[in-house]
Design a protein around this motif. Structure first.
Motif, PDB file in Angstrom:
ATOM      1  N   LEU A 188       0.845  -1.189   0.000  1.00  0.00           N
ATOM      2  CA  LEU A 188       0.000   0.000   0.000  1.00  0.00           C
ATOM      3  C   LEU A 188       0.882   1.240   0.000  1.00  0.00           C
ATOM      4  CD1 LEU A 188      -2.851  -0.666   2.627  1.00  0.00           C
ATOM      5  CD2 LEU A 188      -3.055  -0.681   0.141  1.00  0.00           C
ATOM      6  N   PRO A 189       0.465   2.304  -0.684  1.00  0.00           N
ATOM      7  CA  PRO A 189       1.183   3.569  -0.536  1.00  0.00           C
ATOM      8  C   PRO A 189       1.107   4.015   0.927  1.00  0.00           C
ATOM      9  CG  PRO A 189      -0.334   3.655  -2.403  1.00  0.00           C
ATOM     10  CD  PRO A 189      -0.641   2.403  -1.654  1.00  0.00           C
ATOM     11  N   GLU A 190       2.168   4.633   1.403  1.00  0.00           N
ATOM     12  CA  GLU A 190       2.227   5.059   2.810  1.00  0.00           C
ATOM     13  C   GLU A 190       0.999   5.897   3.184  1.00  0.00           C
ATOM     14  OE1 GLU A 190       5.411   7.305   5.780  1.00  0.00           O
ATOM     15  OE2 GLU A 190       5.349   7.837   3.646  1.00  0.00           O
ATOM     16  N   GLU A 191       0.640   6.829   2.328  1.00  0.00           N
ATOM     17  CA  GLU A 191      -0.486   7.723   2.626  1.00  0.00           C
ATOM     18  C   GLU A 191      -1.799   6.947   2.741  1.00  0.00           C
ATOM     19  OE1 GLU A 191      -2.751  11.555   0.592  1.00  0.00           O
ATOM     20  OE2 GLU A 191      -0.694  11.087  -0.023  1.00  0.00           O
ATOM     21  N   THR A 192      -1.999   5.977   1.851  1.00  0.00           N
ATOM     22  CA  THR A 192      -3.219   5.154   1.868  1.00  0.00           C
ATOM     23  C   THR A 192      -3.294   4.336   3.147  1.00  0.00           C
ATOM     24  OG1 THR A 192      -3.159   5.000  -0.546  1.00  0.00           O
ATOM     25  CG2 THR A 192      -4.516   3.385   0.610  1.00  0.00           C
ATOM     26  N   LEU A 193      -2.154   3.764   3.547  1.00  0.00           N
ATOM     27  CA  LEU A 193      -2.107   2.958   4.769  1.00  0.00           C
ATOM     28  C   LEU A 193      -2.413   3.805   5.996  1.00  0.00           C
ATOM     29  CD1 LEU A 193      -1.450   0.390   6.389  1.00  0.00           C
ATOM     30  CD2 LEU A 193       0.980   0.975   6.196  1.00  0.00           C
ATOM     31  N   ILE A 194      -1.778   4.961   6.094  1.00  0.00           N
ATOM     32  CA  ILE A 194      -1.988   5.842   7.248  1.00  0.00           C
ATOM     33  C   ILE A 194      -3.447   6.290   7.325  1.00  0.00           C
ATOM     34  CG2 ILE A 194      -1.422   8.109   8.232  1.00  0.00           C
ATOM     35  CD1 ILE A 194       0.848   6.271   8.699  1.00  0.00           C
ATOM     36  N   LYS A 195      -4.004   6.634   6.189  1.00  0.00           N
ATOM     37  CA  LYS A 195      -5.400   7.105   6.149  1.00  0.00           C
ATOM     38  C   LYS A 195      -6.357   6.007   6.604  1.00  0.00           C
ATOM     39  CE  LYS A 195      -8.720   9.360   3.049  1.00  0.00           C
ATOM     40  NZ  LYS A 195      -8.975   9.822   1.657  1.00  0.00           N
ATOM     41  N   ALA A 196      -6.152   4.779   6.111  1.00  0.00           N
ATOM     42  CA  ALA A 196      -7.017   3.657   6.498  1.00  0.00           C
ATOM     43  C   ALA A 196      -6.874   3.355   7.983  1.00  0.00           C
ATOM     44  CB  ALA A 196      -6.669   2.425   5.671  1.00  0.00           C
ATOM     45  N   ALA A 197      -5.638   3.389   8.487  1.00  0.00           N
ATOM     46  CA  ALA A 197      -5.390   3.105   9.904  1.00  0.00           C
ATOM     47  C   ALA A 197      -5.991   4.183  10.792  1.00  0.00           C
ATOM     48  CB  ALA A 197      -3.892   2.972  10.156  1.00  0.00           C
ATOM     49  N   SER A 198      -5.877   5.436  10.377  1.00  0.00           N
ATOM     50  CA  SER A 198      -6.425   6.540  11.162  1.00  0.00           C
ATOM     51  C   SER A 198      -7.933   6.400  11.317  1.00  0.00           C
ATOM     52  CB  SER A 198      -6.092   7.877  10.491  1.00  0.00           C
ATOM     53  OG  SER A 198      -6.623   8.952  11.231  1.00  0.00           O
ATOM     54  N   SER A 199      -8.593   5.988  10.236  1.00  0.00           N
ATOM     55  CA  SER A 199     -10.040   5.809  10.268  1.00  0.00           C
ATOM     56  C   SER A 199     -10.440   4.638  11.161  1.00  0.00           C
ATOM     57  CB  SER A 199     -10.555   5.585   8.840  1.00  0.00           C
ATOM     58  OG  SER A 199     -11.920   5.264   8.853  1.00  0.00           O
ATOM     59  N   GLN A 200      -9.745   3.516  11.013  1.00  0.00           N
ATOM     60  CA  GLN A 200     -10.129   2.313  11.771  1.00  0.00           C
ATOM     61  C   GLN A 200      -9.727   2.390  13.236  1.00  0.00           C
ATOM     62  OE1 GLN A 200     -10.050  -1.621  10.276  1.00  0.00           O
ATOM     63  NE2 GLN A 200      -9.790  -1.002   8.156  1.00  0.00           N
ATOM     64  N   LEU A 201      -8.570   2.982  13.513  1.00  0.00           N
ATOM     65  CA  LEU A 201      -8.068   3.000  14.894  1.00  0.00           C
ATOM     66  C   LEU A 201      -8.482   4.258  15.654  1.00  0.00           C
ATOM     67  CD1 LEU A 201      -4.430   1.679  14.270  1.00  0.00           C
ATOM     68  CD2 LEU A 201      -6.474   0.381  14.833  1.00  0.00           C
ATOM     69  N   GLU A 202      -9.012   5.240  14.921  1.00  0.00           N
ATOM     70  CA  GLU A 202      -9.483   6.493  15.522  1.00  0.00           C
ATOM     71  C   GLU A 202      -8.367   7.228  16.267  1.00  0.00           C
ATOM     72  OE1 GLU A 202     -12.776   5.132  17.884  1.00  0.00           O
ATOM     73  OE2 GLU A 202     -14.164   5.262  16.201  1.00  0.00           O
ATOM     74  N   VAL A 203      -7.223   7.346  15.582  1.00  0.00           N
ATOM     75  CA  VAL A 203      -6.098   8.120  16.120  1.00  0.00           C
ATOM     76  C   VAL A 203      -5.555   8.989  14.987  1.00  0.00           C
ATOM     77  CG1 VAL A 203      -5.435   6.470  17.914  1.00  0.00           C
ATOM     78  CG2 VAL A 203      -4.500   6.229  15.614  1.00  0.00           C
ATOM     79  N   ASN A 204      -4.740   9.995  15.342  1.00  0.00           N
ATOM     80  CA  ASN A 204      -4.288  10.910  14.292  1.00  0.00           C
ATOM     81  C   ASN A 204      -3.094  10.351  13.514  1.00  0.00           C
ATOM     82  OD1 ASN A 204      -1.708  11.856  15.427  1.00  0.00           O
ATOM     83  ND2 ASN A 204      -2.975  12.793  17.016  1.00  0.00           N
ATOM     84  N   SER A 205      -2.879  10.914  12.340  1.00  0.00           N
ATOM     85  CA  SER A 205      -1.877  10.395  11.415  1.00  0.00           C
ATOM     86  C   SER A 205      -0.447  10.597  11.912  1.00  0.00           C
ATOM     87  CB  SER A 205      -2.042  11.044  10.041  1.00  0.00           C
ATOM     88  OG  SER A 205      -1.966  12.448  10.146  1.00  0.00           O
ATOM     89  N   ILE A 206      -0.220  11.616  12.742  1.00  0.00           N
ATOM     90  CA  ILE A 206       1.137  11.861  13.259  1.00  0.00           C
ATOM     91  C   ILE A 206       1.575  10.696  14.139  1.00  0.00           C
ATOM     92  CG2 ILE A 206       2.553  13.363  14.729  1.00  0.00           C
ATOM     93  CD1 ILE A 206       0.737  15.695  13.783  1.00  0.00           C
ATOM     94  N   GLN A 207       0.677  10.261  15.042  1.00  0.00           N
ATOM     95  CA  GLN A 207       1.000   9.127  15.918  1.00  0.00           C
ATOM     96  C   GLN A 207       1.227   7.855  15.102  1.00  0.00           C
ATOM     97  OE1 GLN A 207      -2.653   9.779  18.100  1.00  0.00           O
ATOM     98  NE2 GLN A 207      -1.532  10.124  19.998  1.00  0.00           N
ATOM     99  N   LEU A 208       0.413   7.671  14.070  1.00  0.00           N
ATOM    100  CA  LEU A 208       0.558   6.486  13.224  1.00  0.00           C
ATOM    101  C   LEU A 208       1.865   6.531  12.435  1.00  0.00           C
ATOM    102  CD1 LEU A 208      -3.125   6.206  12.048  1.00  0.00           C
ATOM    103  CD2 LEU A 208      -1.854   4.387  13.193  1.00  0.00           C
ATOM    104  N   GLY A 209       2.249   7.715  11.990  1.00  0.00           N
ATOM    105  CA  GLY A 209       3.512   7.862  11.272  1.00  0.00           C
ATOM    106  C   GLY A 209       4.688   7.432  12.132  1.00  0.00           C
ATOM    107  N   THR A 210       4.646   7.793  13.412  1.00  0.00           N
ATOM    108  CA  THR A 210       5.709   7.390  14.352  1.00  0.00           C
ATOM    109  C   THR A 210       5.727   5.878  14.513  1.00  0.00           C
ATOM    110  OG1 THR A 210       5.457   9.482  15.538  1.00  0.00           O
ATOM    111  CG2 THR A 210       6.595   7.692  16.696  1.00  0.00           C
ATOM    112  N   ALA A 211       4.526   5.281  14.683  1.00  0.00           N
ATOM    113  CA  ALA A 211       4.430   3.827  14.850  1.00  0.00           C
ATOM    114  C   ALA A 211       4.933   3.108  13.601  1.00  0.00           C
ATOM    115  CB  ALA A 211       2.986   3.440  15.148  1.00  0.00           C
ATOM    116  N   LEU A 212       4.622   3.652  12.412  1.00  0.00           N
ATOM    117  CA  LEU A 212       5.053   3.038  11.158  1.00  0.00           C
ATOM    118  C   LEU A 212       6.574   3.076  11.031  1.00  0.00           C
ATOM    119  CD1 LEU A 212       4.337   1.778   8.444  1.00  0.00           C
ATOM    120  CD2 LEU A 212       4.005   4.079   7.518  1.00  0.00           C
ATOM    121  N   LYS A 213       7.189   4.194  11.408  1.00  0.00           N
ATOM    122  CA  LYS A 213       8.653   4.294  11.353  1.00  0.00           C
ATOM    123  C   LYS A 213       9.314   3.239  12.238  1.00  0.00           C
ATOM    124  CE  LYS A 213       9.020   9.195  10.141  1.00  0.00           C
ATOM    125  NZ  LYS A 213       9.278  10.559  10.625  1.00  0.00           N
TER     126      LYS A 213
END
Length: 724
Positions: free
Chosen positions: A236-261
């Protein structure tokens, strides 16, 4: 008795009318001492069997249709206090080794002391007729397991985990189950089939884990990639993954970006940056598979074979022995097979793919070279053997898959003993399987991939055959001409019309007895479902002399709705299978004689996603069912039955690699979101003798016009394009 009157009841569960495996909502009938008749109880019950004694706290409520019933707020399980209760409890399938008849004999011998005997002095069971040392050992192990499962259930009860999943958790983790869950509830999603991220997340949340916990975010990101891989995505493109995760997990993209790194740094996820700068995220095994495919294709393309001076003479002899005359394009395919290390042969039905394969096989045989034929499914391999008169196997069997020995036994160090490897139905081969196949093809051998690229892509991740062709690096023979044997077939002609974006030639039922392609117009889903049943049960068997279960397959674009696979399966099962021997697993009821399908790859049992069989035996004492897959019997524990679904009606995707004498398919306007040209084309090309479409011309036209297949993310084509 007033509505909402609070009540405490003790009694035995006599009958379970309904149980939802997802949320465990249950409707049951309870026998309460001193009260006449059975009392309906409703609520969330996680671990009950008929005969079990419960203490229930709740209240009476008046249902407008079903009358007075007890709504459960809380409950606890008690030991059955009567002989009848103990007998029913033991005979319910709770304990392996004890069925209804055995329960009756044991309770007759020990009466009210039965459960105490099993718990404290199990050897006394030898006094019961038919109970020997082997049976005692089985019952002892099962009783111990049930006690442990019950302990786990007490822990998990508040988290909404079913008895079936508790059994799987216990079998995976053993005595450490509770500790493992407390340490990391998200490990359940990774380790146990049937426990998804959502279940693990619900447990974690109730255990007090914060929504923003890194552990949760990392598990969620991995879950979404796994979920998308099951839908065919390799990455998945990084942006697509972050967007899907943000919606399902109900957290913001900055926190998810840190977790992904963090996941990328720990190499738990892999990345690939495109020339455009876009970053693609992979599950490690899929990135490794794509890179491996790229490397092996590069090696095969570098290798060349020497021309054999005998080739022309041999081709002439082959034409005589097979009693055919090869077209120039077919001759070119044979010559290329002798000069290239890898080649693709693609084309629709009736275009001569089988003739080319047979000719190439004969030429290689006459040159004294070893040939191996494989296909993705058992049925496809069987059909390949029938049309070529050569032995063929599934790819997994050909590669010697053995989970106990670490996976595929054939690889670069132990290659296939072949000079020619032919893979039929290659459009079904996903990224992971193609990687392992290519590893096992020896450098000196020729690999020929045969498939219809117009069909739906593989069920698993990737669109490998299409990526191979689009890369323009691998030699391709594209067959377009319909040969004489296919010219008169309306199925073949219509398949090609659909592929070209034209409406098929539609003939109503009044056609002659040998007609191959029908369209029955019906826009009401309920009537369409009744027509489908009538076609399967009576009209097609009567007209064509075919078996309703063995020879007719209902294919549908959707799972839900009146003409979706779920509803049609219930409808068809009810009418086609009158056998009374059944077992219920969650909301599903399976009967002896049912047509069933495997819905995940099970390498231990050697059955794979989409394999269809017949349920031949239910063994309640050993809590097993037996399924006949084309003459091979596979045994499933009751706890493994979530891998099976009814298969009277299946999705078009699951039909790939199979052929059926007759195909019946609803094409309704309700399906318009999923209707695509390649889906309709795939369904039509599954039929050998007759196709019946039931629906509306408008829906059919929408599907044929829609030639934009669902986007599948992969990076294979981009890798291959870089090859010299």
């Amino acid at each position: 008795m007033n509505s909402k009157t609070r009540i405490t009841l003790e009694g035995s569960i006599e009958r379970i009318s309904f149980h939802n495996e997802e949320d465990h909502f249950t409707i049951a009938k309870m026998k309460v001492k001193g009260q006449r008749g059975l009392i309906p109880v409703i609520g969330y019950l996680f671990a009950i069997t008929p005969g079990e004694v419960l203490k229930i706290d709740g209240y009476y409520e008046q249902h407008p249709k079903y009358g007075l019933q007890v709504r459960i707020e809380s409950y606890e399980s008690l030991i059955p206090a009567t002989v009848v209760g103990i007998e029913k409890y033991l005979g319910s399938g709770l304990v392996k080794g004890i069925g209804p008849e055995m329960a009756k004999r044991i309770v007759k011998q020990f009466g009210l002391t039965t459960l105490g005997v099993i718990e404290k002095d199990i050897q006394q069971l030898s006094k019961v007729e038919g109970v020997g040392p082997k049976r005692i050992a089985q019952i002892k192990e099962a009783w111990k397991e049930q006690n442990e499962i019950r302990r786990i259930m007490i822990f998990l009860q508040g988290y909404g985990v079913s008895t079936g999943l508790a059994t799987k958790i216990f079998k995976t983790y053993g005595q450490q189950a509770v500790n493992r869950i407390q340490e990391n509830p998200y490990a359940l999603a990774a380790d146990i089939f049937g426990v998804g991220f959502l279940t693990a997340d619900r447990i974690a949340q109730k255990m007090g884990m914060a929504k923003e916990a890194p552990q949760r975010l990392q598990a969620g990101l991995t879950y979404i990639l796994q979920q998308k891989s099951e839908e065919g995505q390799v990455c998945l493109p990084e942006e697509t993954l972050i967007k899907a995760a943000s919606s399902q997990l109900e957290v913001n993209s900055i926190q998810l970006g840190t977790a992904l790194k963090e996941l990328i740094q720990k190499k738990q996820l892999h990345t690939q940056r495109a020339e455009t700068g876009e970053l693609f995220i992979f599950l490690p095994y899929l990135d490794i598979s794509e890179k491996g495919i790229f490397q092996r294709i590069g090696t095969l393309l570098k290798e060349k074979t020497k021309n054999d001076s005998r080739t022309e003479a041999i081709i002439g002899r082959v034409e005589k022995s097979l009693r055919l005359t090869l077209s120039e394009q077919q001759k070119e395919a044979v010559h290329r097979a002798l000069s290239q290390k890898i080649m693709i042969i693609t084309g629709g039905p009736g275009t001569g793919k089988t003739t080319i394969i047979r000719s190439i096989l004969e030429v290689f045989q006459q040159l004294g070279r070893r040939c191996i034929l494989m296909a993705p499914t058992g049925r496809a391999a069987k059909r390949l053997s029938e049309v070529t008169h050569y032995s063929a196997s599934t790819i997994h069997r050909g590669l010697g898959y053995n989970p106990k020995m670490g996976g595929f036994q054939k690889d670069e160090e132990h290659p296939l003993p072949a000079d020619l490897v032919v893979i039929d139905e290659a459009s079904m081969v996903d990224t992971y399987l193609m990687f392992h196949l290519l590893k096992a093809v020896p450098d000196h051998a020729v690999l020929i991939l045969v498939g219809d690229v117009f069909q739906l892509p593989s069920v698993g991740p990737g669109n490998v055959l299409s990526d191979f062709i689009q890369s323009q690096k691998i030699p391709v023979i594209q067959l377009n001409r319909i040969f004489r044997q296919g010219e008169g077939s309306l199925i073949v002609r219509n398949a090609h019309r659909i592929h070209q974006g034209d409406m098929p030639i539609l003939i109503r039922e009044e056609g002659n007895k040998n007609q191959e392609f029908y369209f029955l117009e019906q826009e009401e889903p309920e009537k369409a479902a009744r027509w489908i049943l009538e076609l399967v049960q009576e009209r097609l068997p009567k007209r064509y002399g075919i078996d309703p279960l063995q020879d007719i397959q209902v294919l549908t674009p959707m799972y839900k709705g009146l003409v979706g696979a779920e509803n049609l399966n219930l409808f068809l099962q009810q009418q086609l299978n009158k056998d009374q021997r059944s077992v219920q697993r969650g909301p599903r009821i399976f009967k002896v004689g049912d047509k069933v399908m495997q819905i995940r790859n099970n390498y231990d049992k050697e059955v794979f996603n989409g394999d269809i069989g017949r349920l031949s035996k239910i063994d309640r004492e050993n809590q097993e069912v037996w399924v006949n897959f084309d003459g091979r019997f596979v045994v499933y524990d009751f706890s493994e039955m979530e891998e099976l679904v009814l298969a009277y009606a299946i999705s078009v995707h699951k039909s790939q690699g199979n052929e059926y004498p007759a195909v019946v398919m609803p094409v309704m306007i309700q399906h318009f979101i999923l209707l695509q040209r390649n889906l309709i084309y795939t369904a039509v090309t599954r039929a050998k003798r007759v196709v019946v479409l039931v629906g509306t011309k408008k829906a059919l036209a929408i599907g044929i016009k829609n030639n934009k297949p669902q986007l599948r993310y992969s990076y294979l084509k981009e890798r291959l394009i870089r090859l010299p």
